[in-house]
Motif scaffolding. Sequence first.
Motif, PDB file in Angstrom:
ATOM      1  N   PHE A  11      40.313  30.667  28.704  1.00 15.30           N
ATOM      2  CA  PHE A  11      41.383  30.934  27.747  1.00 15.30           C
ATOM      3  C   PHE A  11      41.435  29.728  26.833  1.00 15.30           C
ATOM      4  O   PHE A  11      41.783  28.632  27.279  1.00 15.30           O
ATOM      5  N   VAL A  16      38.836  28.920  33.364  1.00 17.01           N
ATOM      6  CA  VAL A  16      39.574  29.300  34.574  1.00 17.01           C
ATOM      7  C   VAL A  16      38.603  29.748  35.670  1.00 17.01           C
ATOM      8  O   VAL A  16      38.745  29.382  36.833  1.00 17.01           O
ATOM      9  N   ASN A  36      48.199  27.335  42.964  1.00 16.02           N
ATOM     10  CA  ASN A  36      48.763  27.998  41.779  1.00 16.02           C
ATOM     11  C   ASN A  36      47.919  27.644  40.563  1.00 16.02           C
ATOM     12  O   ASN A  36      47.582  26.478  40.355  1.00 16.02           O
ATOM     13  N   ALA A  38      44.864  28.505  39.968  1.00 18.58           N
ATOM     14  CA  ALA A  38      43.424  28.325  40.230  1.00 18.58           C
ATOM     15  C   ALA A  38      42.578  29.441  39.635  1.00 18.58           C
ATOM     16  O   ALA A  38      41.365  29.284  39.477  1.00 18.58           O
ATOM     17  N   GLY A  39      43.210  30.591  39.338  1.00 15.84           N
ATOM     18  CA  GLY A  39      42.434  31.682  38.732  1.00 15.84           C
ATOM     19  C   GLY A  39      42.320  32.919  39.608  1.00 15.84           C
ATOM     20  O   GLY A  39      41.529  33.821  39.303  1.00 15.84           O
ATOM     21  N   LYS A  40      43.133  33.001  40.654  1.00 18.53           N
ATOM     22  CA  LYS A  40      43.015  34.135  41.591  1.00 18.53           C
ATOM     23  C   LYS A  40      43.334  35.468  40.898  1.00 18.53           C
ATOM     24  O   LYS A  40      42.578  36.429  41.003  1.00 18.53           O
ATOM     25  N   THR A  41      44.477  35.505  40.205  1.00 22.09           N
ATOM     26  CA  THR A  41      44.844  36.744  39.506  1.00 22.09           C
ATOM     27  C   THR A  41      43.822  37.073  38.432  1.00 22.09           C
ATOM     28  O   THR A  41      43.428  38.234  38.257  1.00 22.09           O
ATOM     29  N   GLU A 153      48.257  38.941  46.209  1.00 19.59           N
ATOM     30  CA  GLU A 153      49.351  38.447  47.056  1.00 19.59           C
ATOM     31  C   GLU A 153      50.178  39.598  47.634  1.00 19.59           C
ATOM     32  O   GLU A 153      51.380  39.718  47.357  1.00 19.59           O
ATOM     33  N   HIS A 185      48.488  33.449  49.510  1.00 17.79           N
ATOM     34  CA  HIS A 185      48.897  32.086  49.855  1.00 17.79           C
ATOM     35  C   HIS A 185      49.320  32.007  51.315  1.00 17.79           C
ATOM     36  O   HIS A 185      49.782  30.967  51.765  1.00 17.79           O
TER      37      HIS A 185
HETATM   38  N1  ATP Z   1      46.193  35.558  29.135  1.00 20.14           N
HETATM   39  C1  ATP Z   1      46.149  34.244  29.357  1.00 20.14           C
HETATM   40  N2  ATP Z   1      46.149  33.362  28.334  1.00 20.14           N
HETATM   41  C2  ATP Z   1      46.077  32.035  28.549  1.00 20.14           C
HETATM   42  N3  ATP Z   1      46.020  31.468  29.761  1.00 20.14           N
HETATM   43  C3  ATP Z   1      46.024  32.284  30.824  1.00 20.14           C
HETATM   44  C4  ATP Z   1      46.095  33.706  30.675  1.00 20.14           C
HETATM   45  N4  ATP Z   1      46.079  34.254  31.921  1.00 20.14           N
HETATM   46  C5  ATP Z   1      46.019  33.223  32.786  1.00 20.14           C
HETATM   47  N5  ATP Z   1      45.982  32.046  32.134  1.00 20.14           N
HETATM   48  C6  ATP Z   1      45.884  30.716  32.745  1.00 20.14           C
HETATM   49  O1  ATP Z   1      44.797  30.751  33.644  1.00 20.14           O
HETATM   50  C7  ATP Z   1      45.084  29.963  34.788  1.00 20.14           C
HETATM   51  C8  ATP Z   1      44.879  30.804  36.031  1.00 20.14           C
HETATM   52  O2  ATP Z   1      45.923  31.759  36.116  1.00 20.14           O
HETATM   53  P1  ATP Z   1      45.988  32.801  37.312  1.00 20.14           P
HETATM   54  O3  ATP Z   1      47.206  33.625  37.116  1.00 20.14           O
HETATM   55  O4  ATP Z   1      44.693  33.491  37.436  1.00 20.14           O
HETATM   56  O5  ATP Z   1      46.185  31.801  38.558  1.00 20.14           O
HETATM   57  P2  ATP Z   1      46.507  32.126  40.091  1.00 20.14           P
HETATM   58  O6  ATP Z   1      45.491  31.408  40.914  1.00 20.14           O
HETATM   59  O7  ATP Z   1      46.623  33.587  40.285  1.00 20.14           O
HETATM   60  O8  ATP Z   1      47.921  31.428  40.261  1.00 20.14           O
HETATM   61  P3  ATP Z   1      49.166  31.717  41.247  1.00 20.14           P
HETATM   62  O9  ATP Z   1      48.788  31.215  42.611  1.00 20.14           O
HETATM   63  O10 ATP Z   1      50.243  30.884  40.631  1.00 20.14           O
HETATM   64  O11 ATP Z   1      49.469  33.183  41.195  1.00 20.14           O
HETATM   65  C9  ATP Z   1      46.493  29.436  34.614  1.00 20.14           C
HETATM   66  O12 ATP Z   1      46.423  28.113  34.130  1.00 20.14           O
HETATM   67  C10 ATP Z   1      47.088  30.372  33.591  1.00 20.14           C
HETATM   68  O13 ATP Z   1      48.085  29.719  32.834  1.00 20.14           O
END
Ligand code: ATP
Length: 202
Positions: A11, A16, A36, A38-41, A153, A185
């Motif tokens: 992004f 990511v 949090n 890390a990019g899982k979602t 999750e 988590h």
């Molecule tokens: N559409 C987007 N535009 C810009 N940045 C994004 C976008 N989607 C996610 N990010 C960024 O990508 C990174 C990973 O986000 P993601 O939601 O994949 O993390 P996660 O591991 O699922 O976190 P969590 O444990 O908090 O749910 C974060 O820094 C988030 O801010």
Amino acid sequence: MLVVDGLVRQFGTAVVLAGVGFSLGPGRAAAVVGPNGAGKTTLLRCVVGADRPDHGEVLLDGNELREDDPRSRAAVASVLDDVGFFPDLSVGEHLDLLARAHGVEPDTAPVLAELGLEALADRTPVGLSSGERRRLALASCFVRPRRLLVLDEPEQRLDAAGRRWLVERLEREKAAGCAVLFASHDAAVVEAVADQTVELGA
Ligand SMILES: Nc1ncnc2c1ncn2[C@@H]1O[C@H](COP(=O)(O)OP(=O)(O)OP(=O)(O)O)[C@@H](O)[C@H]1O
């Protein structure tokens, strides 16, 4: 069955996913873990086709997995972000609709019972607690055919009994040959269910 190869998603300048790859066979479960942000979602969204990676590919039985491909949608049941519900359909009607839309005769009573939603079957989503809405979203996966389950999750907002149910249900999904990919988590859920882990942000 599921092959994820060299996924890159950035992004702006923030990388990511930097070349994530793994494969997952039927009846196996992979847990995506990491702190949090890390990019899982992001990884799960790329896997189900809700987001497109900048590089890399996601294959299901050798074909690109795409949200707009009916074959993909028939095979993949997922609960990722907050699920939207129809405001004027009851809990029972949501599950009936899901089953019918996927071409099966609804048999929702067992799923309502195992998720403790029986007494809420006639209620509309606005009258549900956040945990009950979560249970309805998860229930939606189990009234339709599926070969790959993708859950972000899934333990979120579930109470202790709900988490025990989740572990037992995912074990049953695996035993029935379904592949399970989930971000979590909860170390206990990961330990109990996952055959492999995908570590992000390490
Ligand atoms: N559409 C987007 N535009 C810009 N940045 C994004 C976008 N989607 C996610 N990010 C960024 O990508 C990174 C990973 O986000 P993601 O939601 O994949 O993390 P996660 O591991 O699922 O976190 P969590 O444990 O908090 O749910 C974060 O820094 C988030 O801010």
